[in-house]
Design a protein around this motif. Structure first.
Motif, short mmCIF file in Angstrom:
data_model
loop_
_atom_site.label_atom_id
_atom_site.label_comp_id
_atom_site.label_asym_id
_atom_site.label_seq_id
_atom_site.Cartn_x
_atom_site.Cartn_y
_atom_site.Cartn_z
N UNK A 1 12.79 -7.59 -4.54
CA UNK A 1 12.03 -6.38 -4.24
C UNK A 1 12.74 -5.14 -4.80
N UNK A 2 14.05 -5.08 -4.65
CA UNK A 2 14.80 -3.95 -5.19
C UNK A 2 14.69 -3.89 -6.71
N UNK A 3 14.76 -5.04 -7.36
CA UNK A 3 14.59 -5.08 -8.82
C UNK A 3 13.20 -4.61 -9.22
N UNK A 4 12.19 -5.09 -8.50
CA UNK A 4 10.81 -4.67 -8.78
C UNK A 4 10.67 -3.16 -8.61
N UNK A 5 11.21 -2.63 -7.54
CA UNK A 5 11.11 -1.19 -7.29
C UNK A 5 11.83 -0.39 -8.37
N UNK A 6 12.98 -0.88 -8.80
CA UNK A 6 13.74 -0.17 -9.84
C UNK A 6 13.01 -0.18 -11.18
N UNK A 7 12.25 -1.21 -11.43
CA UNK A 7 11.57 -1.36 -12.72
C UNK A 7 10.17 -0.75 -12.75
N UNK A 8 9.68 -0.25 -11.61
CA UNK A 8 8.31 0.25 -11.56
C UNK A 8 8.25 1.67 -10.99
N UNK B 1 4.85 6.40 -2.65
CA UNK B 1 5.31 7.64 -2.01
C UNK B 1 4.13 8.51 -1.62
N UNK B 2 3.18 8.68 -2.54
CA UNK B 2 1.99 9.49 -2.23
C UNK B 2 1.20 8.88 -1.08
N UNK B 3 0.96 7.59 -1.16
CA UNK B 3 0.21 6.91 -0.10
C UNK B 3 0.96 6.95 1.23
N UNK B 4 2.28 6.86 1.17
CA UNK B 4 3.08 6.93 2.38
C UNK B 4 3.01 8.28 3.06
N UNK B 5 3.00 9.34 2.27
CA UNK B 5 2.87 10.69 2.85
C UNK B 5 1.53 10.84 3.55
N UNK C 1 6.29 4.15 -11.62
CA UNK C 1 4.92 4.61 -11.32
C UNK C 1 4.46 4.06 -9.97
N UNK C 2 4.76 2.81 -9.72
CA UNK C 2 4.37 2.20 -8.44
C UNK C 2 5.12 2.86 -7.28
N UNK C 3 6.41 3.18 -7.50
CA UNK C 3 7.17 3.90 -6.46
C UNK C 3 6.50 5.21 -6.13
N UNK D 1 0.83 -1.20 0.00
CA UNK D 1 0.00 0.00 0.00
C UNK D 1 0.87 1.25 0.00
N UNK D 2 1.89 1.24 0.84
CA UNK D 2 2.79 2.39 0.92
C UNK D 2 4.24 2.00 0.66
N UNK D 3 4.46 0.75 0.35
CA UNK D 3 5.82 0.32 0.05
C UNK D 3 5.95 -1.19 0.07
N UNK D 4 7.16 -1.61 -0.13
CA UNK D 4 7.49 -3.02 -0.12
C UNK D 4 8.03 -3.39 1.25
N UNK D 5 7.65 -4.54 1.75
CA UNK D 5 8.15 -5.04 3.03
C UNK D 5 8.63 -6.46 2.79
N UNK D 6 9.85 -6.74 3.21
CA UNK D 6 10.42 -8.07 3.02
C UNK D 6 10.83 -8.65 4.36
N UNK D 7 10.87 -9.98 4.45
CA UNK D 7 11.31 -10.60 5.70
C UNK D 7 12.77 -10.24 6.01
N UNK D 8 13.05 -10.15 7.27
CA UNK D 8 14.42 -9.89 7.70
C UNK D 8 15.31 -11.07 7.32
N UNK D 9 16.53 -10.79 6.95
CA UNK D 9 17.52 -11.82 6.61
C UNK D 9 17.16 -12.67 5.40
#
Length: 78
Positions: A31-38, A46-50, A40-42, A15-23
């Protein structure tokens, strides 16, 4: 963001970002690849996070929340 401490409260998964399990290196990589490639989603995250931050974590909101808790703790407001 990793699922540690209060992070999942701050970032609402998908909803406001990506969350991944620790370790989990593979999940972080994916997740980093997905974020880099999207870009518009970032921007959507960002808007939803604000909005989420201003509704839940802004100073004024925190004061209102504390005022609601103090009477339950037997603390008199000054």
């Amino acid at each position: 963001m990793t699922k540690v401490g209060g992070n999942p409260e701050v970032v609402a998964e998908n909803q406001t970002g990506w969350v991944v399990p620790s370790d989990d290196v593979e999940a972080m990589r994916a997740t980093l690849l997905e974020a880099a490639q999207q870009p518009q989603r970032r921007e959507e995250f960002a808007r939803a996070g604000r909005v989420r931050f201003s509704e839940r974590f802004a100073f004024a909101r925190m004061v209102v929340s504390y005022r609601g808790v103090y009477p339950e703790l037997g603390v008199a407001e000054r």
